[in-house]
Motif scaffolding. Structure first.
Motif, PDB file in Angstrom:
ATOM      1  N   LYS A  92      17.509  65.438 -20.167  1.00 16.64           N
ATOM      2  CA  LYS A  92      17.875  65.765 -21.558  1.00 16.64           C
ATOM      3  C   LYS A  92      17.201  67.060 -22.016  1.00 16.64           C
ATOM      4  CE  LYS A  92      17.166  61.456 -22.925  1.00 16.64           C
ATOM      5  NZ  LYS A  92      17.080  60.203 -23.703  1.00 16.64           N
ATOM      6  N   GLU A  93      15.996  67.308 -21.502  1.00 20.00           N
ATOM      7  CA  GLU A  93      15.315  68.578 -21.801  1.00 20.00           C
ATOM      8  C   GLU A  93      15.974  69.732 -21.044  1.00 20.00           C
ATOM      9  OE1 GLU A  93      11.214  67.765 -20.911  1.00 20.00           O
ATOM     10  OE2 GLU A  93      11.079  66.288 -22.540  1.00 20.00           O
ATOM     11  N   TYR A  95      19.178  69.854 -20.036  1.00 26.04           N
ATOM     12  CA  TYR A  95      20.555  70.053 -20.547  1.00 26.04           C
ATOM     13  C   TYR A  95      20.658  69.565 -21.990  1.00 26.04           C
ATOM     14  CZ  TYR A  95      21.564  70.333 -15.504  1.00 26.04           C
ATOM     15  OH  TYR A  95      21.569  70.674 -14.166  1.00 26.04           O
ATOM     16  N   PRO A  96      19.956  70.249 -22.923  1.00 19.59           N
ATOM     17  CA  PRO A  96      19.867  69.734 -24.300  1.00 19.59           C
ATOM     18  C   PRO A  96      21.203  69.675 -25.041  1.00 19.59           C
ATOM     19  CG  PRO A  96      18.960  71.962 -24.150  1.00 19.59           C
ATOM     20  CD  PRO A  96      19.223  71.516 -22.755  1.00 19.59           C
ATOM     21  N   ASP A  97      22.169  70.485 -24.644  1.00 20.46           N
ATOM     22  CA  ASP A  97      23.437  70.530 -25.377  1.00 20.46           C
ATOM     23  C   ASP A  97      24.560  69.764 -24.688  1.00 20.46           C
ATOM     24  OD1 ASP A  97      22.226  72.265 -27.268  1.00 20.46           O
ATOM     25  OD2 ASP A  97      22.543  73.946 -25.899  1.00 20.46           O
ATOM     26  N   ASP A  98      24.236  69.046 -23.619  1.00 23.40           N
ATOM     27  CA  ASP A  98      25.270  68.368 -22.842  1.00 23.40           C
ATOM     28  C   ASP A  98      25.210  66.850 -23.022  1.00 23.40           C
ATOM     29  OD1 ASP A  98      26.314  70.775 -21.661  1.00 23.40           O
ATOM     30  OD2 ASP A  98      24.512  70.855 -20.437  1.00 23.40           O
ATOM     31  N   GLU A  99      26.298  66.209 -22.637  1.00 21.79           N
ATOM     32  CA  GLU A  99      26.410  64.752 -22.717  1.00 21.79           C
ATOM     33  C   GLU A  99      26.023  64.187 -21.355  1.00 21.79           C
ATOM     34  OE1 GLU A  99      30.054  61.805 -23.907  1.00 21.79           O
ATOM     35  OE2 GLU A  99      30.216  63.898 -24.527  1.00 21.79           O
TER      36      GLU A  99
END
Length: 201
Positions: A92-93, A95-99
């Protein structure tokens, strides 16, 4: 982007792993599937070959698919941090903008529901999952029987692949150990790599 994180021992990676990743990618319209091999340092699993060999085989297996990627995060973290909860925090860190989705089999869904996973509560509350059917496991029943899963059932996307493919890494290792011939159960490049290095003998 929609990204699936596919964690497994990949000991060795098989055609079923690849077919599963491809099926999930297609059905759930993922842009990428990240292959995440488990570390030798894990206390709950014993690997049958080294991290280096498993990395080499994954690279060979996924080389021709631009949607497949390898991440060795779990192999490089300190012992005690190889829990899926920490792994998903890392992604999540990254790829902060991805699902992000964690891809797992129904057997693991049952284990999480029964409280067998470290930080299972936090993992379920903070992440989304794609769960693949396994023979004989009632996925909806597993969710219904667990208060944790029941209260977060919108976090789980259940996928029945429509075809039972139960050829496992364990089966391939046993075939190799007994002098069997599992060639077409794994990518050719991986089969020849195993033979060249005398693995699983």
């Amino acid at each position: 982007m929609k990204i699936g994180v596919y964690g497994s021992s990949f000991d060795p990676i098989t055609n079923v792993h690849l077919w599963t990743a491809s099926t999930i990618c297609h059905r759930k319209r993922l842009d990428k599937v990240i292959f995440l091999p488990s570390s030798n340092k894990r206390m709950d699993k014993e690997m049958n070959t080294s991290d280096d060999h498993r990395i080499a085989m994954i690279k060979l297996a996924i080389a021709d698919n631009p949607k497949f990627e390898l991440d060795t995060y779990e192999m490089n973290v300190l012992p005690g941090l190889q829990y899926t909860y920490y792994t998903m925090k890392y992604f999540k860190e990254k790829y902060p903008d991805d699902e992000l989705y964690f891809i797992m089999g129904a057997d693991l869904l049952v284990d999480i529901g029964e409280g067998k996973w470290k930080f299972g509560d936090e993992l379920v509350k903070e992440n989304k999952f794609i769960v693949m059917a396994r023979n004989g496991i009632d996925m909806l029943g597993a969710i219904a029987r667990s208060a944790l899963l029941r209260n977060h059932d919108d976090q789980f996307q259940l996928v029945d692949k429509g075809l039972a493919m139960d050829i496992s890494s364990t089966y391939i290792r046993e075939e190799l150990r007994m002098g069997g011939e599992p060639r077409y159960l794994l990518p050719d490049a991986c089969y020849f790599y195993i033979k060249k290095h005398g693995l699983y003998q």
